[in-house]
Design a protein around this motif. Structure first.
Motif, short mmCIF file in Angstrom:
data_model
loop_
_atom_site.label_atom_id
_atom_site.label_comp_id
_atom_site.label_asym_id
_atom_site.label_seq_id
_atom_site.Cartn_x
_atom_site.Cartn_y
_atom_site.Cartn_z
N SER A 54 -57.00 -1.71 42.41
CA SER A 54 -57.96 -0.88 43.23
C SER A 54 -57.79 -0.05 44.55
O SER A 54 -56.60 0.04 45.10
N ASP A 55 -58.61 0.99 44.51
CA ASP A 55 -58.26 2.00 45.69
C ASP A 55 -58.99 1.63 46.82
O ASP A 55 -59.01 2.35 47.77
N VAL A 56 -59.91 0.40 46.67
CA VAL A 56 -60.96 0.12 47.73
C VAL A 56 -60.50 -1.17 48.17
O VAL A 56 -59.80 -1.92 47.41
N PRO A 57 -60.66 -1.68 49.40
CA PRO A 57 -60.47 -3.06 49.90
C PRO A 57 -60.91 -4.09 48.88
O PRO A 57 -62.01 -3.89 48.13
N SER A 58 -60.14 -5.07 48.77
CA SER A 58 -60.62 -6.30 47.89
C SER A 58 -61.89 -6.93 47.75
O SER A 58 -62.59 -6.89 46.80
N VAL A 59 -62.53 -7.04 49.17
CA VAL A 59 -63.81 -7.51 49.03
C VAL A 59 -64.74 -6.36 48.50
O VAL A 59 -65.72 -6.84 47.64
N GLN A 60 -64.53 -5.19 48.95
CA GLN A 60 -65.41 -4.27 48.24
C GLN A 60 -65.15 -4.20 46.41
O GLN A 60 -66.24 -3.93 45.85
N ALA A 61 -64.12 -4.21 46.34
CA ALA A 61 -63.74 -4.25 44.77
C ALA A 61 -64.45 -5.61 44.08
O ALA A 61 -65.13 -5.34 43.03
N ALA A 62 -64.34 -6.62 44.81
CA ALA A 62 -64.90 -7.70 44.23
C ALA A 62 -66.23 -7.81 43.98
O ALA A 62 -66.86 -8.51 43.11
N ALA A 63 -66.87 -7.10 44.97
CA ALA A 63 -68.26 -6.79 44.84
C ALA A 63 -69.08 -6.54 43.60
O ALA A 63 -70.03 -6.84 43.03
N ARG A 64 -68.24 -5.89 42.64
CA ARG A 64 -68.35 -5.25 41.62
C ARG A 64 -68.12 -6.11 40.08
O ARG A 64 -68.19 -5.88 39.13
N ALA A 65 -67.24 -7.27 40.67
CA ALA A 65 -66.67 -8.09 39.60
C ALA A 65 -67.52 -9.25 39.13
O ALA A 65 -68.43 -9.74 40.07
N GLU A 66 -67.34 -9.65 37.95
CA GLU A 66 -68.27 -10.99 37.46
C GLU A 66 -67.38 -12.16 38.22
O GLU A 66 -67.98 -13.17 38.53
N ALA A 67 -66.32 -12.28 38.32
CA ALA A 67 -65.51 -13.20 38.93
C ALA A 67 -64.24 -12.82 39.50
O ALA A 67 -63.62 -11.63 39.06
N ALA A 68 -63.68 -13.58 40.56
CA ALA A 68 -62.36 -13.00 41.06
C ALA A 68 -61.32 -14.34 40.88
O ALA A 68 -61.64 -15.63 40.98
N ILE A 69 -60.22 -14.25 40.68
CA ILE A 69 -59.26 -15.09 40.63
C ILE A 69 -57.89 -14.75 41.61
O ILE A 69 -57.54 -13.68 41.61
N GLY A 70 -57.51 -15.73 42.23
CA GLY A 70 -56.15 -15.51 43.24
C GLY A 70 -55.78 -16.67 43.82
O GLY A 70 -56.17 -17.79 43.43
N ILE A 71 -54.96 -16.54 44.76
CA ILE A 71 -54.11 -17.57 45.39
C ILE A 71 -55.27 -17.82 46.63
O ILE A 71 -55.53 -16.62 47.52
N PRO A 72 -55.61 -18.86 46.84
CA PRO A 72 -56.66 -18.83 47.96
C PRO A 72 -56.41 -18.40 49.44
O PRO A 72 -55.27 -18.75 49.84
N GLY A 73 -57.02 -17.66 49.96
CA GLY A 73 -56.89 -17.00 51.31
C GLY A 73 -57.93 -16.73 51.88
O GLY A 73 -59.39 -16.95 51.59
N THR A 74 -57.88 -16.18 53.22
CA THR A 74 -59.17 -15.76 53.87
C THR A 74 -59.97 -14.81 53.52
O THR A 74 -61.11 -14.87 54.03
N VAL A 75 -59.70 -13.90 52.44
CA VAL A 75 -60.72 -13.27 51.81
C VAL A 75 -61.55 -13.85 50.82
O VAL A 75 -62.59 -13.48 50.53
#
Length: 152
Positions: A54-75
């Motif tokens: 993504s060329d935009v921050p993770s929160v902004q990119a995730a807003a367009r996703a159906e779901a997100a997966i990752g190592i749980p963190g503050t985001v």
């Protein structure tokens, strides 16, 4: 994919679970899922070169996703606040605060679980989300008000 830190530096240590997250990305890609990677600022970009970064921050990119997966963190609470369910990738060596786990639709400890977890991902209930994120709007004013009460 919401990445974490794969190498320690002067600002902190690395999070366990990168190998599991990478293996989960492979399983999801093999299942035909589009992989968009939101990189942690201290992440090793080369680990994710085979996927779209993504060329935009993770929160902004995730807003367009159906779901997100990752190592749980503050985001994670922020991603759920914009309406995207999250799946936590948890390594046995990783300690995750309860409020971060509470916003996860589910957690996985094996990459074979990734596709099913993403397919069934759901947002947390409103109370859980409010507990993790706090009230949205006016937070700067509330913080300054609290500081000013103690500064007097």
């Amino acid at each position: 994919m919401l990445t974490s830190v794969t190498h320690p530096d002067g600002t902190g240590s690395a999070a366990p679970g990168t190998e599991l997250l990478l293996a989960s990305a492979e399983k999801l890609a093999a299942a035909g899922k589009r992989i968009l990677v939101g990189l942690h600022p201290r992440e090793n970009r080369a680990l994710w070169d085979r996927y779209e970064i993504s060329d935009v921050p993770s929160v902004q990119a995730a807003a367009r996703a159906e779901a997100a997966i990752g190592i749980p963190g503050t985001v994670f609470p922020l991603v759920t606040a914009v309406g995207t369910p999250v799946v936590g990738v948890t390594d046995p060596a990783l300690t995750v605060p309860d409020y971060l786990l509470s916003v996860c639709s589910s957690t996985i400890s094996d990459a074979a679980q990734a596709v099913a977890a993403i397919d069934s991902a759901q947002l947390p209930d409103a109370q859980t989300l409010a507990d993790a994120v706090g009230p949205v709007g006016g937070s700067a004013r509330r913080l300054l008000d609290a500081w000013s009460r103690f500064a007097r």
